[in-house]
Design a protein around this motif. Sequence first.
Motif, mmCIF file in Angstrom:
data_model
loop_
_atom_site.group_PDB
_atom_site.id
_atom_site.type_symbol
_atom_site.label_atom_id
_atom_site.label_comp_id
_atom_site.label_asym_id
_atom_site.label_seq_id
_atom_site.Cartn_x
_atom_site.Cartn_y
_atom_site.Cartn_z
ATOM 1 N N LEU A 191 0.856 -1.175 0.000
ATOM 2 C CA LEU A 191 0.000 0.000 0.000
ATOM 3 C C LEU A 191 0.897 1.232 0.000
ATOM 4 C CD1 LEU A 191 -2.439 -1.236 2.784
ATOM 5 C CD2 LEU A 191 -2.928 -1.197 0.325
ATOM 6 N N VAL A 192 0.329 2.356 -0.398
ATOM 7 C CA VAL A 192 1.121 3.576 -0.433
ATOM 8 C C VAL A 192 0.494 4.621 0.482
ATOM 9 C CG1 VAL A 192 1.930 3.134 -2.777
ATOM 10 C CG2 VAL A 192 -0.142 4.508 -2.427
ATOM 11 N N GLN A 193 1.282 5.616 0.794
ATOM 12 C CA GLN A 193 0.835 6.678 1.705
ATOM 13 C C GLN A 193 -0.469 7.304 1.214
ATOM 14 O OE1 GLN A 193 3.083 10.521 2.016
ATOM 15 N NE2 GLN A 193 3.505 9.775 4.097
ATOM 16 N N GLY A 194 -1.426 7.424 2.121
ATOM 17 C CA GLY A 194 -2.710 8.026 1.784
ATOM 18 C C GLY A 194 -3.793 7.036 1.440
ATOM 19 N N ASP A 195 -3.452 5.751 1.224
ATOM 20 C CA ASP A 195 -4.476 4.741 0.947
ATOM 21 C C ASP A 195 -5.395 4.593 2.154
ATOM 22 O OD1 ASP A 195 -3.663 4.173 -1.609
ATOM 23 O OD2 ASP A 195 -2.526 2.373 -1.080
ATOM 24 N N ARG A 196 -6.693 4.467 1.878
ATOM 25 C CA ARG A 196 -7.679 4.276 2.933
ATOM 26 C C ARG A 196 -7.949 2.782 3.096
ATOM 27 N NH1 ARG A 196 -9.084 7.589 6.734
ATOM 28 N NH2 ARG A 196 -11.293 6.999 6.622
ATOM 29 N N VAL A 197 -7.901 2.297 4.321
ATOM 30 C CA VAL A 197 -8.065 0.875 4.590
ATOM 31 C C VAL A 197 -9.058 0.677 5.733
ATOM 32 C CG1 VAL A 197 -5.752 0.281 3.778
ATOM 33 C CG2 VAL A 197 -6.095 0.884 6.194
ATOM 34 N N GLU A 198 -9.539 -0.557 5.844
ATOM 35 C CA GLU A 198 -10.403 -0.967 6.948
ATOM 36 C C GLU A 198 -9.635 -1.979 7.786
ATOM 37 O OE1 GLU A 198 -14.843 -2.963 7.733
ATOM 38 O OE2 GLU A 198 -14.020 -2.784 5.711
ATOM 39 N N MET A 199 -9.604 -1.783 9.092
ATOM 40 C CA MET A 199 -8.845 -2.644 9.995
ATOM 41 C C MET A 199 -9.716 -3.824 10.431
ATOM 42 S SD MET A 199 -7.308 0.592 12.148
ATOM 43 C CE MET A 199 -6.281 -0.353 13.270
ATOM 44 N N LEU A 200 -9.216 -5.049 10.218
ATOM 45 C CA LEU A 200 -10.053 -6.228 10.369
ATOM 46 C C LEU A 200 -9.660 -7.176 11.495
ATOM 47 C CD1 LEU A 200 -10.539 -7.242 6.622
ATOM 48 C CD2 LEU A 200 -12.066 -5.866 8.053
ATOM 49 N N ASP A 201 -8.363 -7.374 11.724
ATOM 50 C CA ASP A 201 -7.966 -8.421 12.667
ATOM 51 C C ASP A 201 -6.527 -8.173 13.117
ATOM 52 O OD1 ASP A 201 -8.096 -10.669 14.251
ATOM 53 O OD2 ASP A 201 -8.613 -12.051 12.628
ATOM 54 N N GLU A 202 -6.121 -8.899 14.174
ATOM 55 C CA GLU A 202 -4.740 -8.810 14.662
ATOM 56 C C GLU A 202 -4.301 -10.179 15.150
ATOM 57 O OE1 GLU A 202 -1.515 -8.627 17.533
ATOM 58 O OE2 GLU A 202 -3.611 -9.072 18.043
ATOM 59 N N VAL B 277 -1.465 -7.132 11.564
ATOM 60 C CA VAL B 277 -2.809 -6.559 11.481
ATOM 61 C C VAL B 277 -3.360 -6.786 10.076
ATOM 62 C CG1 VAL B 277 -4.181 -4.434 11.596
ATOM 63 C CG2 VAL B 277 -2.334 -4.832 13.245
ATOM 64 N N LYS B 278 -4.575 -7.312 10.020
ATOM 65 C CA LYS B 278 -5.222 -7.572 8.736
ATOM 66 C C LYS B 278 -5.971 -6.322 8.277
ATOM 67 C CE LYS B 278 -8.216 -10.904 6.356
ATOM 68 N NZ LYS B 278 -9.092 -12.100 6.520
ATOM 69 N N LEU B 279 -5.773 -5.971 7.002
ATOM 70 C CA LEU B 279 -6.392 -4.781 6.422
ATOM 71 C C LEU B 279 -7.197 -5.153 5.182
ATOM 72 C CD1 LEU B 279 -3.359 -2.289 6.524
ATOM 73 C CD2 LEU B 279 -5.136 -2.619 8.266
ATOM 74 N N ILE C 112 -0.260 -6.680 7.566
ATOM 75 C CA ILE C 112 0.936 -5.868 7.712
ATOM 76 C C ILE C 112 1.625 -6.233 9.023
ATOM 77 C CG2 ILE C 112 -0.017 -3.944 6.356
ATOM 78 C CD1 ILE C 112 -0.463 -2.462 9.053
ATOM 79 N N ASN C 113 2.929 -6.131 9.042
ATOM 80 C CA ASN C 113 3.716 -6.409 10.243
ATOM 81 C C ASN C 113 4.035 -5.079 10.916
ATOM 82 O OD1 ASN C 113 5.390 -7.293 12.235
ATOM 83 N ND2 ASN C 113 6.938 -8.195 10.885
ATOM 84 N N VAL C 114 3.258 -4.737 11.933
ATOM 85 C CA VAL C 114 3.434 -3.416 12.552
ATOM 86 C C VAL C 114 4.634 -3.391 13.475
ATOM 87 C CG1 VAL C 114 0.984 -2.883 12.390
ATOM 88 C CG2 VAL C 114 1.868 -3.951 14.462
ATOM 89 N N ASN C 115 5.215 -4.545 13.781
ATOM 90 C CA ASN C 115 6.391 -4.596 14.651
ATOM 91 C C ASN C 115 7.688 -4.494 13.850
ATOM 92 O OD1 ASN C 115 4.971 -4.874 17.077
ATOM 93 N ND2 ASN C 115 4.688 -7.060 16.697
ATOM 94 N N ASP C 116 7.585 -4.473 12.519
ATOM 95 C CA ASP C 116 8.769 -4.416 11.666
ATOM 96 C C ASP C 116 9.092 -2.960 11.368
ATOM 97 O OD1 ASP C 116 10.801 -4.778 9.926
ATOM 98 O OD2 ASP C 116 9.661 -5.920 8.448
#
Length: 285
Positions: free
Chosen positions: A249-260, A265-267, A281-285
């Motif tokens: 994804l690129v900066q400014g993309d709109r997403v819906e947060m689904l799971d962790e 985190v699933k988008l 996405i790996n938010v810890n990376d």
Amino acid sequence: MRHRDTVMGLLLAGLLAPQAQAADSAAPLRFEAAPGVHVQAEATEDGSIAVLLSPSGRRLTLPGAADAEGNSRLSAEDVDFDGRPELVARASVGMVNEAVAVYRFDPASGGFRALEAETHGRDNCGSLMGLTVDAATRTLTSSCRSGPMWYTDQYRFAGTKLYLYRSEDVLRLGDALDAALQWEQTDEQGPLAVWRTHDAAGRVLESAIGDGLSAPASGEPLRGQQATVLPARLFLFDRPGAASTKRYLVQGDRVEMLDEQDGWVKLRYRNPKQGVVEGWINVND
């Protein structure tokens, strides 16, 4: 709207199942548990419930839901939506929580059985704490507070079996998630949590990340928190723990947060050309 406000609104709208009868501190509770079966119930000094059935004359002693002084409040409420009331005991525990015990009349044995739910270990409250009964959606809601956080478990019936219908897991990702995504936060909103809908066998049917203090409307599809991608590129993987991907994804993309799951985190991203795209996405990376 927070869970407590939701409950109050349902009460005012008349959507929560009314109590058939509530016992005061002096008079025993009396109700008809089944055709021709009359119940007299009274809380005793040791916190148990003394029950007299008529016309059989059978006497029973049931565990109550007693507070520190051994007191409990008894009521007759249709908890399982079969048109007949159950015996319900409530007691204040701690500063804000309410313990609840529910007993269903069993015609086969002529006695009462405690109502227990199948949770597969995914509930937060451990029992039917702060129980509210929503007849309109045939849903039971249990709520409890631990530390500064309120938790909600929702239950439904599959036949006579009570099972965990919706659960929540509060996200504990700290600043890692803030570096990847930005979303609108209000003063009324609590921490983010993953809400999951389960079937009677415990399988997860859907999930979405939303306000941990506001239970989703029962019976409606879950909707995830909308967010905006912050980094120039945010890599999107097929599954948690995947080592490589060509998607991003690129900066400014709109997403819906689904799971962790374990810091992943699933988008859901709605691509104007390719349609709906989902990934982790790996938010810890």
